[in-house]
Design an enzyme around this catalytic site. Structure first.
Site, PDB file in Angstrom:
ATOM      1  N   GLU A 112      -5.644  -4.289   0.749  1.00 57.17           N
ATOM      2  CA  GLU A 112      -5.719  -5.306   1.803  1.00 57.17           C
ATOM      3  C   GLU A 112      -6.831  -6.321   1.554  1.00 57.17           C
ATOM      4  OE1 GLU A 112      -5.335  -2.097   2.211  1.00 57.17           O
ATOM      5  OE2 GLU A 112      -4.013  -1.610   3.893  1.00 57.17           O
ATOM      6  N   THR A 150       0.861  -1.181   0.000  1.00 60.51           N
ATOM      7  CA  THR A 150       0.000   0.000   0.000  1.00 60.51           C
ATOM      8  C   THR A 150       0.895   1.227   0.000  1.00 60.51           C
ATOM      9  OG1 THR A 150      -0.029   0.177   2.385  1.00 60.51           O
ATOM     10  CG2 THR A 150      -1.707  -1.209   1.390  1.00 60.51           C
ATOM     11  N   LYS A 169     -14.558  13.500  16.443  1.00 61.72           N
ATOM     12  CA  LYS A 169     -14.998  12.776  17.629  1.00 61.72           C
ATOM     13  C   LYS A 169     -15.441  13.786  18.682  1.00 61.72           C
ATOM     14  CE  LYS A 169     -12.039   9.699  15.549  1.00 61.72           C
ATOM     15  NZ  LYS A 169     -11.069  10.044  14.473  1.00 61.72           N
ATOM     16  N   TRP A 181     -19.725  10.626  16.755  1.00 57.94           N
ATOM     17  CA  TRP A 181     -18.962  10.983  15.577  1.00 57.94           C
ATOM     18  C   TRP A 181     -19.754  11.951  14.698  1.00 57.94           C
ATOM     19  CZ3 TRP A 181     -16.537   5.735  13.606  1.00 57.94           C
ATOM     20  CH2 TRP A 181     -15.491   5.384  14.483  1.00 57.94           C
TER      21      TRP A 181
END
Lengths: 549, 549
Positions: A334, A189, A441, A446
């Site tokens: 991934e 990545t 946050k 959130w």
């Protein structure tokens, strides 16, 4: 009770052999700027055998050694995709877009022994190869002068020509039976912070992922399809398209280095793909080109868009002006990379179908997904609970290469933390809104920065709005709205806040406002929120703080 | 080098959970003669959990115990298909069509502990259960009187009611993680000679086979499909359709015991399937019914025909009169069962496409095939070399249940000998002509009895022709042609031989000829060649032997 079934491993050589025999007349076509270069899948099969013999004989590749590619999407790259894993070695696709020192870091970390390089990429590889400590052989595809490589690496490396390496070799190879859980391919990545991290796909994960790519609810590949694979083969295995093509018998059209709208349009007109896959910017450029040039793209039925979210306007434009269905796919390196594909469910039509198309799509049986809230607790898959998306399944990585144990910031209890925040519906549709690092946050809840931005940008005076979380003593974090106004427009922070209040919960409304000239951007044109946060921290922004309304 | 991928087993419970959540609004509909019975996949998921709890609590099912079904295709059978393997036990689908002593033999061989039975099948099960020595529990689905079972088996068995067994149980179950190579389901072949032989499918083989069934070149299942699954769930897992439906989100329509043309036509008109799967006789009957009744079958796009070869005339009739594509599929219980599907390749159209449709179809990547000649040597895959077809792959059995080693008559060097004789083309199409036991072994070469029969039946005087191999001192075997003439027709053996010579190689021409009143048939209407051979051996046929022409 044991089953009586055969213990046949899932391995890449089976996909190769199937494509090269049963679909031996399918073809791969590479754009060259002049006459396209063509190979049948039977020819690819024979070339793969010759490459494997050459790598063994001349480069001493045995066991699970790493053979890297530094190549565009082209015929030879496809041959390498199959030859290297089939012979039991590990294919490592190096990313051309990284800085030379990153490329060298990755090659060293993977302990690459051989690099296959396109002749047009010799100058770029030459900038990295001096620092590649494990590479001993370079195989040049094409007739270019390899002197810059030898100058950079000295006699540590031996340079071979692709044609010479393959010449006179047998065109069959007795591919070994492998342990299906052994590595077949490596991809790193391009982490924006810290060093790149590697993922080692297994023969098993590639085989299972390939089946999913071919499925009707995946990309739906058939022998009658011609797939224009623009997504680079060094980006998450080109979404698995090379393997899927050989499994399904779909032909492949490869752009090599010709990634601008004009040659892409020419490829479509000349080679008549039915399907294509690329990141949104390619389609944005192509759309602009098509709107000003007469190009026959009538063969194209569907384009898969991934890599980042596709603007709805782009989807509509292709559907309405060119009768091309744009299908959103979402995934990660991934995840091999396919995580979801956005095909509207049974019964959805019109506006409702479009709303499904805007989502990241629906998970297949091979991917399990869950939403985890700020407190680390799993939230309901109800389409409204917002949290970080976590996934698991047979083609999802459990850790990074070289790590003995899963990195706790990226994995939790056997699940991969995607770093994306959004919702999961009861029927398996994923909607992502923020990167987890950009979500605000506030008091254990959130706030989506992207939702606030979209709501703000709907105001007629606002050209751009970038919202970031900034430290707050009482709430931990609170949103800071930075706004660029349209030329000549004028509005107050209070007015914008009141405008927001119509679509956003009261507790999410920003107190802190800054009017700025421009939003800082990353190299790929995204808002650079890290810079905005640091400017705020350094006191470089003029911020007004509103009291509660 | 080990991969970094998650070690997620392929298991049936994943297919169940995916279908019951992501495709929770898809439905299974069972024909009842009155109002159809419906369940959503979400309801199937909850019922499967309750059944698993009930089997554990009331029938003591633990570990890998065998739970048999003696049921038609219906909702409850579908629930059992998922509940039993998902809880880690082994589903055993008993074949209703076998003689009671065969059913009992199979149940004993598999050591079945529980039998689930449809109320309409109680009388049939009662004829077998007395001889079932390992069964301890019978679960009756429906309200019928279970007295005949108790009378036959005495207090060796406990009878439960399905509804009671499920009542009050939790509608979730923490499905265990299984070893994917453990048995999930058992199916016995109905061998015409000797005892039936069992195949134990693994979780892995079912999962991989399910993906293949769903593929575009398989049955191509999507959430918008409604699949009429006529092929019995006790025949080779209903070709994998129940699992494929849950994986893909296609809905299912189940006929229960209503397998005649009239209710099938009514089901199609009322439930509007897009796809259907059954043996050819079902379609022959339906075609006759459709031609004399007004039925709306416009929803139907494709029917998959398997179990035995489909007459070309039937394919053409459905295509031309009803715009329904008939697709040939070939397989065996030993192959889960899918071996090939006959979709014409890229570029084939018109007559050429039809010729591909008549073949047994093309192998997918998960099936490897080869043709082995009389001398046990592999022959080229050239579409003309005739030999026995052998196959291998992850959903092909390696042996039969209870055998320590593969039976040498059925397996060779890790390949399954299909017992079918034919050709394999370079692009993976299988064309089968004879059963291996019916092929005529003449001087180290094979003569196809079916080819001779088809050539003979093209003669205007011939109603039926059955060709078998009979012992010959010089050539080992030679063909005997037995011919039934049309009413009032007359022809000599020499004339027929000369007619054959136009289309058949000279050395294949039969010397032995017998004119008979009728060809003996098996219970399913096929030529009974065993009987013809034995009549010849017993001197019951009047045979003329021609000298060389």
């Amino acid at each position: 009770m044991r089953s009586t079934m055969m213990d046949a491993p899932l391995q890449v050589s089976r996909i190769l052999d199937h494509g090269a025999t049963v679909h031996g007349t399918a073809e791969v076509v590479t754009w060259t700027g002049a006459e396209p270069s063509r190979m049948t899948y039977a020819e690819v099969g024979r070339a793969a055998a010759r490459l494997a013999h050459g790598l063994r004989a001349e480069c001493g590749v045995t066991g699970d050694e790493r053979v890297a590619t530094f190549m565009w999407n082209n015929n030879e790259h496809l041959v390498a995709y199959f030859a290297v894993p089939s012979m039991g070695a590990v294919l490592h696709t190096l990313n051309l877009r990284l800085f030379p020192d990153q490329v060298a870091y990755i090659a060293n970390h993977a302990e690459d022994r051989v690099v296959l390089v396109d002749t047009t990429l010799i100058p770029l590889l030459a900038r990295a190869i001096g620092a590649m400590t494990t590479v001993r052989h370079v195989v040049v595809v094409g007739g270019g002068d390899p002197a810059p490589l030898v100058e950079a690496a000295g006699d540590r490396i031996t340079v071979h020509r692709w044609d010479d390496l393959l010449a006179g070799r047998p065109d069959t190879y007795d591919w070994p039976e492998v342990d299906e859980r052994d590595a077949a391919a490596l991809c790193y990545t391009s982490g924006t912070t810290g060093n790149p991290k590697g993922v080692a796909y297994s023969h098993r994960s590639i085989y299972l992922h390939t089946l999913q790519v071919c499925m009707p609810e995946g990309f739906g590949l058939r022998p009658t399809d011609r797939e224009l694979a623009i997504v680079p083969m060094f980006h998450a295995m080109s979404w698995g398209l090379p393997f899927a093509a050989f499994l399904s018998g779909a032909s492949l059209i490869m752009p090599d280095r010709f990634l601008q709208a004009e040659p892409i349009a020419a490829m479509i007109a000349a080679e008549r793909p039915t399907l294509a896959g690329a990141v949104p910017t390619i389609w944005t450029d192509l759309l602009a080109y098509l709107d000003t040039h007469e190009v026959d793209i009538s063969s194209l039925q569907e384009v898969i868009v991934g890599g980042s979210a596709c603007p709805p306007a782009l989807m509509h434009a292709f559907a309405e002006r060119y009768d091309v269905q744009v299908v959103h796919a979402w995934g990660m390196t991934e995840m091999s990379p396919l995580g979801s594909v956005s095909r509207p469910p049974r019964g959805a039509s019109g506006e409702e179908a479009w709303r499904y198309r805007y989502t990241q799509g629906r998970i297949p049986a091979g991917v399990q997904a869950r939403i985890v809230g700020p407190a680390g607790k799993e939230l309901p898959a109800d389409g409204t609970s917002v949290g970080e998306l976590e996934v698991r399944g047979p083609w999802v990585t459990a850790r990074y290469v070289g790590d003995d144990a899963p990195d706790e910031e990226k994995f939790r209890d056997g699940w991969l933390r995607t770093g994306d925040v959004g919702t999961l519906s009861s029927d398996g549709f994923i909607t992502l809104t923020d990167r987890a690092k950009d979500v605000i946050k506030s008091g254990g809840e959130w706030i989506s920065s992207v939702e606030l931005e979209n709501a703000l940008m709907a105001h007629p005076t606002v050209l751009e709005a970038c919202v970031v979380g900034v430290p707050d003593e009482r709430w931990d974090e609170r949103p800071l709205a930075t706004v660029v106004l349209r030329e000549g427009a004028s509005v107050t922070a209070e007015e914008l806040r009141d405008f927001l209040a119509a679509s956003v919960a009261r507790w999410q409304l920003p107190e802190r406002w800054a009017f700025v000239e421009a939003v800082p951007k990353t190299s790929v044109g995204k808002f650079d929120k890290k810079v905005v946060r640091s400017r705020y921290a350094e006191g470089e922004l003029t911020v007004r703080v509103l009291s509660a309304p």
